[in-house]
Design a protein around this motif. Sequence first.
Motif, PDB file in Angstrom:
ATOM      1  N   GLU A 115       0.841  -1.202   0.000  1.00  0.00           N
ATOM      2  CA  GLU A 115       0.000   0.000   0.000  1.00  0.00           C
ATOM      3  C   GLU A 115       0.875   1.251   0.000  1.00  0.00           C
ATOM      4  O   GLU A 115       1.978   1.265   0.541  1.00  0.00           O
ATOM      5  N   LYS A 116       0.341   2.313  -0.591  1.00  0.00           N
ATOM      6  CA  LYS A 116       1.130   3.539  -0.736  1.00  0.00           C
ATOM      7  C   LYS A 116       1.568   4.110   0.608  1.00  0.00           C
ATOM      8  O   LYS A 116       2.665   4.674   0.732  1.00  0.00           O
ATOM      9  N   ARG A 117       0.746   3.929   1.642  1.00  0.00           N
ATOM     10  CA  ARG A 117       1.105   4.479   2.954  1.00  0.00           C
ATOM     11  C   ARG A 117       2.341   3.795   3.536  1.00  0.00           C
ATOM     12  O   ARG A 117       2.996   4.331   4.436  1.00  0.00           O
ATOM     13  N   HIS A 118       2.662   2.611   3.024  1.00  0.00           N
ATOM     14  CA  HIS A 118       3.835   1.882   3.511  1.00  0.00           C
ATOM     15  C   HIS A 118       5.032   1.973   2.555  1.00  0.00           C
ATOM     16  O   HIS A 118       6.074   1.372   2.835  1.00  0.00           O
ATOM     17  N   THR A 145       3.186  -1.266  -9.156  1.00  0.00           N
ATOM     18  CA  THR A 145       2.116  -0.619  -8.390  1.00  0.00           C
ATOM     19  C   THR A 145       2.367   0.875  -8.196  1.00  0.00           C
ATOM     20  O   THR A 145       1.421   1.680  -8.246  1.00  0.00           O
TER      21      THR A 145
END
Length: 379
Positions: A115-118, A145
């Motif tokens: 995920e982008k937050r990670h 991604t």
Amino acid sequence: MAAPQKGTGFSLKDQLFNQDRVSYLASCFEAADSRFDATGFVAETMKDLKKLELKERIVHIASTLERYLVSDYKVAAKQIAAALPPPLDPTKRDDDFGDFIFAPLGEYVVRNGLEKRHLKLSLRTIKAITQRFSMEDAIRAFINTHPTETLSTLEKWSTDRNYHVRRLVSEGTRPRLPWSGRLSIDTTTAIPLLNTLHADPTRYVTRSVSNHLNDIAKTHPDLVLETLKQWQQLGQQNASELQWMCKHALRTLVKQGDRKALALLGFSPNPKITVTDFVIHTPQVRPGDAIEFTFEITGRKNESLLIDYVIDFVKANGSTSPKVHKIKQLQIKKGETISLKKRHVLRDAATTYSLYPGIHYVTLQINGRSFGTQSFDLQ
């Protein structure tokens, strides 16, 4: 990494992923955090491991690890970083792929940190792991991604002090990386990264760059040739190393007899030679036998020769498939005659092709040009 040989009883998956290696991985986590249940992790991992294939074992170990690390990915990533052993020996400079038992750590990062937050944390973790085992497979998930952010990070890594990190930039962006899925980015996207990496002082990196160009050459040959010419003009890489890189990067084009590729390597596409007495001395053979042939080359000028031979193998449906094989590279002088002999074993248990009966053809290929064809009957 060597491919397993048929009929030897050798099992690559068992050598790379077994109870000893799983126990070692568990000990790394236990040493970093005494609360890690090493005994439980090993027992649960080994319960189903032996029935799985190699890549399935990587996924299985990663999925098992998910039940033994903290469920909060941010904390789990720190657990992984703390469990890593010291980086690979930086003095080896080549052929130090690392320990396969750390491959599941990359799979873990992909499964839990995509995920982008990670993203920043995941890329930092991959950078740490790749200094213990190459993460070219894992990084591709992030390129697909989050292409813009990941490629920007790879640009920074292309000048990293650790050569394993620099190699990952090239190897992870290869269009046709063995054992890995395709990338969503354009085949030529990584050329700017290769422009930086081509001058690397480490063969482990320049081999990857050359393999990367060889991948691109299969669809964009002119771009590869132009890129190599630019590197020659820049003079940033040692001349002998760059010559090796050119030869390695153009190997597919050379097999195809590409005249531009041969010219860049210093081989005339129209060699001034005469080929005589090309004879196959084994007109009838069986699987496991060897074909033997001889021929003579007379030079009409001083020049470099790249001598190959092409066998048109009969396929199951009766058609043929050509395979190019090397004989040698040599210098011939004007008026000189060189006699050559070649013996080729037709292996019955080859890993890359199957033998079928019928008339096979052998063609001499010198500097990409055909200089005669003879046949043999495989019975």
